[in-house]
Motif scaffolding. Structure first.
Motif, PDB file in Angstrom:
ATOM      1  N   HIS A 153     -66.194 -25.501  41.572  1.00 28.65           N
ATOM      2  CA  HIS A 153     -66.969 -24.292  41.304  1.00 28.65           C
ATOM      3  C   HIS A 153     -67.941 -24.500  40.142  1.00 28.65           C
ATOM      4  N   ASN A 154     -67.549 -25.277  39.143  1.00 20.52           N
ATOM      5  CA  ASN A 154     -68.429 -25.532  38.003  1.00 20.52           C
ATOM      6  C   ASN A 154     -69.577 -26.467  38.356  1.00 20.52           C
ATOM      7  N   ASP A 155     -69.433 -27.221  39.421  1.00 27.25           N
ATOM      8  CA  ASP A 155     -70.508 -28.108  39.849  1.00 27.25           C
ATOM      9  C   ASP A 155     -71.301 -27.494  40.998  1.00 27.25           C
ATOM     10  N   SER A 156     -71.099 -26.193  41.218  1.00 29.48           N
ATOM     11  CA  SER A 156     -71.795 -25.465  42.273  1.00 29.48           C
ATOM     12  C   SER A 156     -72.492 -24.256  41.659  1.00 29.48           C
ATOM     13  N   ALA A 157     -73.210 -23.526  42.492  1.00 24.83           N
ATOM     14  CA  ALA A 157     -73.958 -22.370  41.979  1.00 24.83           C
ATOM     15  C   ALA A 157     -73.890 -21.223  42.970  1.00 24.83           C
ATOM     16  N   ALA A 158     -73.875 -20.002  42.420  1.00 21.93           N
ATOM     17  CA  ALA A 158     -73.922 -18.810  43.257  1.00 21.93           C
ATOM     18  C   ALA A 158     -75.374 -18.525  43.636  1.00 21.93           C
ATOM     19  N   VAL A 159     -75.547 -17.784  44.730  1.00 19.81           N
ATOM     20  CA  VAL A 159     -76.891 -17.366  45.169  1.00 19.81           C
ATOM     21  C   VAL A 159     -76.891 -15.846  45.291  1.00 19.81           C
ATOM     22  N   PRO A 160     -77.672 -15.132  44.471  1.00 19.85           N
ATOM     23  CA  PRO A 160     -78.531 -15.659  43.409  1.00 19.85           C
ATOM     24  C   PRO A 160     -77.719 -16.146  42.211  1.00 19.85           C
ATOM     25  N   ALA A 161     -78.336 -17.014  41.412  1.00 17.79           N
ATOM     26  CA  ALA A 161     -77.647 -17.569  40.244  1.00 17.79           C
ATOM     27  C   ALA A 161     -77.443 -16.492  39.184  1.00 17.79           C
ATOM     28  N   PRO A 162     -76.326 -16.540  38.466  1.00 20.63           N
ATOM     29  CA  PRO A 162     -76.067 -15.531  37.427  1.00 20.63           C
ATOM     30  C   PRO A 162     -76.979 -15.722  36.223  1.00 20.63           C
ATOM     31  N   ALA A 163     -77.218 -14.649  35.511  1.00 24.13           N
ATOM     32  CA  ALA A 163     -78.071 -14.712  34.323  1.00 24.13           C
ATOM     33  C   ALA A 163     -77.340 -15.318  33.137  1.00 24.13           C
ATOM     34  N   THR A 164     -76.002 -15.279  33.162  1.00 25.90           N
ATOM     35  CA  THR A 164     -75.210 -15.773  32.027  1.00 25.90           C
ATOM     36  C   THR A 164     -74.032 -16.600  32.528  1.00 25.90           C
ATOM     37  N   LEU A 165     -73.758 -17.674  31.865  1.00 27.41           N
ATOM     38  CA  LEU A 165     -72.546 -18.467  32.083  1.00 27.41           C
ATOM     39  C   LEU A 165     -71.761 -18.456  30.778  1.00 27.41           C
ATOM     40  N   THR A 166     -70.569 -17.868  30.825  1.00 28.15           N
ATOM     41  CA  THR A 166     -69.737 -17.753  29.619  1.00 28.15           C
ATOM     42  C   THR A 166     -68.478 -18.584  29.787  1.00 28.15           C
ATOM     43  N   GLY A 167     -68.220 -19.476  28.856  1.00 25.86           N
ATOM     44  CA  GLY A 167     -67.071 -20.363  28.946  1.00 25.86           C
ATOM     45  C   GLY A 167     -65.795 -19.755  28.412  1.00 25.86           C
ATOM     46  N   ARG A 168     -64.772 -20.585  28.370  1.00 23.52           N
ATOM     47  CA  ARG A 168     -63.472 -20.174  27.836  1.00 23.52           C
ATOM     48  C   ARG A 168     -63.319 -20.734  26.428  1.00 23.52           C
ATOM     49  N   ASN A 169     -62.322 -20.252  25.704  1.00 20.88           N
ATOM     50  CA  ASN A 169     -62.062 -20.737  24.341  1.00 20.88           C
ATOM     51  C   ASN A 169     -61.459 -22.140  24.417  1.00 20.88           C
ATOM     52  N   THR A 170     -62.230 -23.117  23.965  1.00 15.38           N
ATOM     53  CA  THR A 170     -61.781 -24.511  24.003  1.00 15.38           C
ATOM     54  C   THR A 170     -61.006 -24.922  22.763  1.00 15.38           C
ATOM     55  N   GLY A 171     -61.047 -24.077  21.728  1.00 17.30           N
ATOM     56  CA  GLY A 171     -60.411 -24.460  20.474  1.00 17.30           C
ATOM     57  C   GLY A 171     -61.243 -25.429  19.667  1.00 17.30           C
ATOM     58  N   LEU A 172     -62.461 -25.699  20.117  1.00 16.29           N
ATOM     59  CA  LEU A 172     -63.323 -26.654  19.425  1.00 16.29           C
ATOM     60  C   LEU A 172     -64.223 -25.950  18.414  1.00 16.29           C
ATOM     61  N   LEU A 173     -64.755 -26.755  17.496  1.00 16.39           N
ATOM     62  CA  LEU A 173     -65.664 -26.269  16.467  1.00 16.39           C
ATOM     63  C   LEU A 173     -67.038 -26.907  16.676  1.00 16.39           C
ATOM     64  N   SER A 174     -68.061 -26.265  16.175  1.00 18.69           N
ATOM     65  CA  SER A 174     -69.413 -26.788  16.372  1.00 18.69           C
ATOM     66  C   SER A 174     -69.607 -28.127  15.683  1.00 18.69           C
ATOM     67  N   THR A 175     -68.780 -28.406  14.676  1.00 18.03           N
ATOM     68  CA  THR A 175     -68.889 -29.689  13.968  1.00 18.03           C
ATOM     69  C   THR A 175     -68.115 -30.805  14.645  1.00 18.03           C
ATOM     70  N   ASP A 176     -67.336 -30.470  15.696  1.00 17.64           N
ATOM     71  CA  ASP A 176     -66.551 -31.495  16.393  1.00 17.64           C
ATOM     72  C   ASP A 176     -67.454 -32.467  17.126  1.00 17.64           C
ATOM     73  N   ALA A 177     -66.993 -33.710  17.196  1.00 22.51           N
ATOM     74  CA  ALA A 177     -67.715 -34.715  17.979  1.00 22.51           C
ATOM     75  C   ALA A 177     -67.777 -34.275  19.431  1.00 22.51           C
ATOM     76  N   LEU A 178     -68.929 -34.480  20.063  1.00 21.84           N
ATOM     77  CA  LEU A 178     -69.084 -34.065  21.457  1.00 21.84           C
ATOM     78  C   LEU A 178     -68.216 -34.911  22.381  1.00 21.84           C
ATOM     79  N   ASN A 179     -68.168 -36.205  22.136  1.00 19.65           N
ATOM     80  CA  ASN A 179     -67.297 -37.120  22.888  1.00 19.65           C
ATOM     81  C   ASN A 179     -67.516 -37.046  24.400  1.00 19.65           C
ATOM     82  N   PHE A 180     -68.751 -36.818  24.811  1.00 23.71           N
ATOM     83  CA  PHE A 180     -69.105 -36.813  26.226  1.00 23.71           C
ATOM     84  C   PHE A 180     -69.861 -38.094  26.573  1.00 23.71           C
ATOM     85  N   THR A 181     -69.697 -38.521  27.800  1.00 20.55           N
ATOM     86  CA  THR A 181     -70.513 -39.594  28.359  1.00 20.55           C
ATOM     87  C   THR A 181     -71.213 -39.057  29.598  1.00 20.55           C
TER      88      THR A 181
END
Length: 697
Positions: free
Chosen positions: A318-346
């Protein structure tokens, strides 16, 4: 022999046979009295000055076989434990359903997969979308409902345990009191007092709850212990102490059942109490502990794995797909992360802004490997996406499209974004289909050298063995600066009992020294920044976190209310796509097709509750769970049948030795009556001889 001597002999015969008749009559009267032991009369000669002068009753013996009595108490305890297990496994079977049941867990998940397959045929059909949402909701509700009911079963077991502890204390007090009275009776010459029957009945009742062993004492008392030698009754008494919770959840940490020795003089406690869980090996209490602390948590964790896998699979698509029409906002869940945390994505991901007709307004291709922190990610989105914005607060990432447009995300197909095995949108939960009370994955993606970000606080833990015993309690106070420092503190506190390690995906694992031991969280006052997420919540520490992965599952509320918000299409982007090109269409079923493929997607399962690790589909794993529970139920039923047969055989043999046989008692009565009559006739003859002698004189 003089006439007086003959008269004395006859009198003794009358008296002894009258007593024997009374004992025999009492035996007959108690032929159906449970726990009654027959009495027999032992006759002996009466000697006066070394000369035979009649007959005496040497002893009234209470027939008791100590070996059979021990086997009886042992068989009662084994049967009590087996019956508890069979009863609860039967309730579990009703809970999860049979393998071929239409309302079983497997059937619910199969129905959901079928509905998703039918949806992929025509994702524009409102009827098919509603049917899919209804079936998925039913499957999720079934998993959560079963998880809740398992905790209810644990509460029932705990309530029954509390009741049994009270019954045990009543019986221990009664046996000790009877011991005291029997000692006095035996000292007074009454070796067959009926108090012994009452004591045996109380011991038999006690053996229903505990695996007791008895030891006869010369003074008539009986000492009682558990089968491992732990003394319950000796010269001192004892009582069980247990104050369990009134409500049980996955997070409940139960106190130990304690044995307290008691001074009979002042009724005071003697010495410290002793934990009994590891010492109890039979009886209903053993069965209740096994269900509450092993069998039911095992099943709860297995259901948690099912819930987590289903949520992960559905949300990944579902996260790699899209609704039609697309929503105006995508709101995530609480990850427990901080803005200063390393992104650690590839890898790479794309954010696209589209208009109401699905035409591309703007796209932002992100090379996540080159972004250092989460704050930098937000800056990169805001700097490169003029038609949209990003915010990150309290662990939640939010994306907004401006000017009435919609927003969607997609993974780059050749080098998709990944942190701990999840894509950018899925990791932050921007477009989840399913919500849950507990995270579906505790692969946090943090590294050992990352700053932990937890405020000062203390987490309290209990390490519990498979028999319900508390192996160790320990506290960890947050210190140091990195996640590696926290792992070091955990290992120091649990030294000798468990080791902790941070995996390459940021998951925290515990390996107990005692196989199968579970970690419980008693309290945690730590928190990570402004997220409100504690240390144990962040890493999913403790068995409760695993169990809760099956709790509170449901389709996202706005999607449940409006099926058109399901993400069933995918952004159609390529290197040649330009602004104005149509990139979303209502007839696109690529997202729906990927949802349909979940039924056959192989998932890697860890070992849990007797099920070995391996790779298989969700449906196959559920079938394994149901099959394992069916095997446990059948084994428990077979054990009850076997233990019942053993108990009945021991009881029959014991009854043959100790019980009343009417034919034998009636035969004895005839013998004693004839002996009584013979003694009476002898007295009559002596009387006649006296009369004749007087007439002669």
């Amino acid at each position: 022999m003089s006439l007086n001597a003959i008269l004395n002999t006859a009198t003794s015969g009358l008296q002894t046979n009258q007593t024997a008749l009374k004992i025999t009559s009492n035996n007959i009267a108690n032929v159906n009295t449970e726990g009654y032991h027959r009495r027999v009369v032992d006759f002996g000669p009466r000697l006066t000055g070394g000369v035979l002068s009649g007959v005496n009753i040497d002893e009234v013996r209470r027939i008791a076989d100590s070996y059979l009595a021990g086997e009886a108490t042992s068989s009662i305890g084994s049967l009590g434990s087996a019956r508890v297990l069979a009863t609860y496994f039967d309730r579990v079977q009703d809970l999860i359903g049979s393998l071929d049941g239409n309302s079983s867990l497997g059937a619910r998940i199969s129905s959901a997969m079928t509905a998703l397959t039918q949806l992929s045929v025509d994702p524009s059909s409102a009827a098919r979308r509603n049917s899919a949402i209804s079936s998925v909701t039913a499957a999720l509700s079934a998993i959560s409902g079963m998880a809740t009911n398992i905790q209810s079963l644990r509460q029932d077991a705990n309530t029954q345990l509390t009741t049994n502890v009270s019954s045990v204390n009543t019986l221990l007090s009664r046996i000790y009191e009877l011991n005291t009275k029997i000692k006095i009776a035996v000292a007074g010459g009454d070796t067959s007092t009926g108090l012994m029957d009452h004591r045996d009945t109380a011991i038999a009742e006690l053996s229903k709850f505990l695996d007791v062993r008895t030891y006869d004492q010369p003074d008539g008392r009986v000492f009682v212990s558990l089968s491992d030698g732990t003394t319950l009754i000796s010269d001192m008494g004892s009582a069980l102490r247990y104050s369990g919770p009134t409500a049980v959840s996955a997070a409940t940490s139960f106190p130990s059942v304690m044995l307290q020795r008691i001074d009979p003089e002042g009724n005071n406690d003697i010495g410290p109490p002793v934990a009994l869980e590891s010492r109890i090996r039979g009886g209903e209490i053993r069965g209740l502990l096994d269900m509450r602390d092993k069998a039911l948590p095992d099943l709860a964790e297995q259901l948690g794995l099912v819930g987590a896998a289903l949520v992960e699979q559905l949300n990944a698509v579902h996260n790699d797909s899209a609704a039609v029409p697309a929503p105006a906002t995508l709101t995530g869940r609480n990850t427990g992360l901080l803005s200063t945390d390393a992104l650690n994505f590839t890898g790479n991901a794309t954010i696209a802004i589209v208009d109401a007709q699905g035409a591309l307004v703007q796209r932002l291709d992100l090379n996540l490997s080159g972004i250092s922190t989460i704050g930098d990610l937000v800056s990169a989105i805001n700097g490169g996406l003029g038609a949209g914005t990003a915010t990150f607060a309290n662990g939640v990432l939010t994306l907004n499209a401006s000017s009435g447009n919609g927003i969607g995300m997609i993974q780059e197909p050749t080098t998709p974004s990944s942190r701990a095995g999840r894509g950018l949108s899925q990791f932050f939960g921007l477009n989840d289909l399913v919500t849950s009370a507990s995270p579906s994955s505790f692969a946090t993606g943090v590294a050992s050298g990352d700053t932990h970000g937890f405020s000062a606080g203390t987490a309290e833990f209990v390490l519990r063995g498979t028999d319900g015993s508390i192996l160790r309690t320990f506290n960890v106070t947050v210190g140091g600066s990195s996640f590696g420092d926290i792992v070091t503190s955990l290992n120091a506190a649990a030294s000798g009992y468990a080791t902790f390690a941070l995996g390459s995906d940021g998951s925290l694992t515990m390996t107990p020294v005692s196989a199968g031991a579970r970690l419980e969280v008693k309290n945690d006052t730590t928190t990570r920044g402004t997220t409100g997420v504690s240390l144990t919540q962040f890493f999913g520490m403790g068995s409760a976190a695993r169990m809760n992965q099956a709790a509170g599952l449901g389709v996202r509320s706005d999607i449940a209310a409006n099926s058109s918000k399901m993400a069933l299409a995918q952004l159609d982007l390529s290197s040649t796509t330009v602004v104005g090109d149509t990139v979303l269409g209502i007839s696109d079923n690529r997202g729906a097709l990927r949802l349909a493929q979940i039924a056959n997607t192989s998932v890697t399962w860890p070992s849990s509750g007797g099920l070995a690790s391996g790779s298989m589909s969700i449906g196959d794993y559920v079938a394994q769970i149901m099959g394992a529970q069916s095997d446990l139920k059948n084994a428990a039923d077979a054990e009850v049948e076997y233990r019942t047969d053993v108990h009945q055989e021991v009881a029959a043999r014991r009854s043959a030795v100790e019980g009343v046989n009417l034919d034998e008692e009636l035969a004895n009565m005839m013998v004693f009556q004839q002996a009584y009559n013979a003694s009476a006739r002898l007295m009559t003859t002596v009387q006649q001889m006296y009369d004749t002698l007087l007439e002669v004189v």
